[in-house]
Scaffold this active site. Structure first.
Site, PDB file in Angstrom:
ATOM      1  N   ASP A   1      11.748  -3.683 -20.496  1.00  0.00           N
ATOM      2  CA  ASP A   1      12.746  -4.736 -20.309  1.00  0.00           C
ATOM      3  C   ASP A   1      12.064  -6.026 -19.858  1.00  0.00           C
ATOM      4  O   ASP A   1      12.729  -6.976 -19.443  1.00  0.00           O
ATOM      5  CB  ASP A   1      13.852  -4.301 -19.335  1.00  0.00           C
ATOM      6  CG  ASP A   1      13.343  -3.977 -17.941  1.00  0.00           C
ATOM      7  OD1 ASP A   1      12.188  -4.321 -17.618  1.00  0.00           O
ATOM      8  OD2 ASP A   1      14.121  -3.394 -17.160  1.00  0.00           O
TER       9      ASP A   1
ATOM     10  N   ALA B   1       9.813  -1.156 -16.720  1.00  0.00           N
ATOM     11  CA  ALA B   1      11.213  -1.530 -16.468  1.00  0.00           C
ATOM     12  C   ALA B   1      11.330  -2.049 -15.041  1.00  0.00           C
ATOM     13  O   ALA B   1      10.832  -1.422 -14.113  1.00  0.00           O
ATOM     14  CB  ALA B   1      12.122  -0.320 -16.657  1.00  0.00           C
ATOM     15  N   HIS B   2      11.935  -3.210 -14.904  1.00  0.00           N
ATOM     16  CA  HIS B   2      12.145  -3.743 -13.555  1.00  0.00           C
ATOM     17  C   HIS B   2      13.348  -4.677 -13.448  1.00  0.00           C
ATOM     18  O   HIS B   2      13.622  -5.194 -12.381  1.00  0.00           O
ATOM     19  CB  HIS B   2      10.897  -4.508 -13.086  1.00  0.00           C
ATOM     20  CG  HIS B   2      10.702  -5.816 -13.792  1.00  0.00           C
ATOM     21  ND1 HIS B   2      10.153  -5.914 -15.047  1.00  0.00           N
ATOM     22  CD2 HIS B   2      11.019  -7.083 -13.431  1.00  0.00           C
ATOM     23  CE1 HIS B   2      10.129  -7.183 -15.424  1.00  0.00           C
ATOM     24  NE2 HIS B   2      10.650  -7.919 -14.463  1.00  0.00           N
ATOM     25  N   ARG B   3      14.054  -4.926 -14.565  1.00  0.00           N
ATOM     26  CA  ARG B   3      15.194  -5.853 -14.518  1.00  0.00           C
ATOM     27  C   ARG B   3      16.251  -5.329 -13.554  1.00  0.00           C
ATOM     28  O   ARG B   3      16.590  -4.138 -13.598  1.00  0.00           O
ATOM     29  CB  ARG B   3      15.881  -5.973 -15.874  1.00  0.00           C
ATOM     30  CG  ARG B   3      15.184  -6.715 -16.925  1.00  0.00           C
ATOM     31  CD  ARG B   3      15.294  -8.218 -16.805  1.00  0.00           C
ATOM     32  NE  ARG B   3      14.044  -8.695 -17.337  1.00  0.00           N
ATOM     33  CZ  ARG B   3      13.229  -9.555 -16.773  1.00  0.00           C
ATOM     34  NH1 ARG B   3      13.560 -10.147 -15.646  1.00  0.00           N
ATOM     35  NH2 ARG B   3      12.095  -9.871 -17.313  1.00  0.00           N
TER      36      ARG B   3
END
Ligand code: UD1
Ligand code: UDP
Length: 359
Positions: free
Chosen positions: A279, A203-205
């Site tokens: 994501d 996850a990094h959005r």
């Protein structure tokens, strides 16, 4: 000469087949790295693992606000294009590097080729959506990975003659590296994991990790998931997310948090996972290609092909939705067809460049 612009982890990975194809055909090319990603695990490791030549130029722009980062890339690439005239500039994807690289070239009247053109989430709050739209509309050659992305471009009035459906170079990258990975690295043994008995998370959005409430919600949901299935969660954590977890003092208890890993290790972690939760755009595609189901921690996706073929489900960040989607996807039959091409996207792209006389 062909000028290849890269700046972040996914661009290095997805541009690697194009660089290989240029080398194979003995074409004159130049790789410009903007330095948007710079940590060893987000940058140099991929050049080493994929055997890519180190870029002749690195702008070292580093991190910053959108304006500062985009401006530094725009001006840096412009300087290089003036010094080293190119027949075409190739950009890949939807980062600030892509937007600035395309703009720098078009203002100098140099043709731009956009790899992975036509993806749309139809969510303009995402920085990536803005970058895609700008890059697509200033490009001369649009390499759409699928018929859906081609149609998105046509719907925006882009001339059909500029568009070719080439497949996505991510398929080339997976095919070129999965066998090498099997011989070279052993991430499951290293992490004490058994095939199909763990979840792989990324996850990094911005919209997920830069908001403390949202990030806390995701972590809580994932922890519940791990407890429900009694399976470990492996989370190679993007540096943006690491920074936010620290800043918001959130607990990652219940996760196997590790630093980002190399592409070879990640391919094996993906292909042996019970389920991917992510994501990331690239991870949604790779799950689909490697026949591993995916639950996407977003409300929308610019990869609707994965939903259509049944390899991916959107779950957002709500715990109940994530659990329900995981329940369904973990049981799903892994018999879908990969909609992203057969691994010759880089070859097709280079052939089009040549046909258009831009080299
Ligand atoms: C960028 C892209 C995103 C892409 C992602 C791939 C934009 C607007 N965003 O997001 O579309 O999906 O790359 O991973 O272009 N950091 C490091 N080391 C690095 C790079 C970043 O520590 O090598 C940390 C810094 O604290 C930095 C933060 O991560 O502030 C965010 O980096 P940035 O390049 O701005 O955006 P990404 O989240 O990586
Ligand atoms: N990846 C990797 N190591 C990791 C996590 C991801 O090599 O620890 C690779 C993954 O296989 C995919 C790409 O990075 O090819 C996806 O990049 P990212 O999620 O950063 O960006 P996005 O695809 O969302 O733009």
């Amino acid at each position: 000469m062909i000028n290849i612009v890269i700046g972040t982890r996914p661009e290095i990975i997805k541009m690697s087949p194009v660089i290989r194809e240029c080398t194979k055909q003995g074409l004159e090319y130049l790789v410009v790295h903007t330095g948007q990603h710079y940590s060893y695990a987000m940058d140099r490791i991929f050049f080493e693992q994929l055997g890519l030549p180190f870029p002749e130029y690195n702008l070292d722009v580093g991190s910053g606000t959108h304006g500062a980062q985009t401006a530094a890339i725009l001006s840096g690439i412009e300087n290089i294009l003036i010094k080293r005239p190119a027949g075409i500039v190739l950009v890949q994807g939807d980062t600030n590097t892509v937007c600035a690289g395309a703009l720098a070239a078009v203002k100098l009247h140099i043709p731009v080729g956009h790899i992975e053109a036509g993806l749309r989430s139809f969510d303009r709050s995402m920085p990536e959506e803005i970058n895609r739209i700008i890059a697509d509309h200033v490009s001369d050659q649009l390499y759409a990975p699928t018929p859906i992305s081609r149609q998105n471009l046509l719907n925006e009035g882009i001339n059909t003659e500029k568009i070719t459906v080439t497949g996505n170079t991510v398929v080339d990258a997976v095919q070129q590296n999965i066998k090498i990975a099997q011989h070279k690295v052993h991430p499951l043994e290293k992490l004490g994991l058994e095939p199909r008995k763990y979840f792989l998370v990324t996850a990094h959005r911005v919209e997920n990790v830069d908001d403390p409430v949202c990030l806390a919600k995701i972590l809580t949901a994932l922890k519940k998931l791990s407890e429900h299935f009694e399976l470990p969660l492996v989370f190679p954590m993007h540096p943006r997310t690491q920074k936010m977890v620290r800043e918001f003092s959130l607990s990652t208890e219940g996760f196997r948090v590790i630093d980002p890993v190399g592409y070879l290790e990640f391919l094996l972690l993906e292909s042996n996972a019970a389920l991917l939760l992510t994501d990331s755009g690239g991870v949604q595609e790779e799950g689909c290609i490697l026949s591993v189901p995916c639950v996407t921690l977003r409300e929308n996706t610019e990869r609707p092909e994965t939903i259509e073929v049944g390899s991916n489900m959107l779950a957002g960040t709500n715990a109940e939705k994530i659990l329900a989607a995981a329940d369904q996807m973990i049981e799903t039959r892994r018999n879908w067809n990969n909609p992203f091409g057969n691994g010759d996207a880089a070859h097709s792209i280079i052939e089009i460049c040549k046909k258009h006389g831009t080299l």
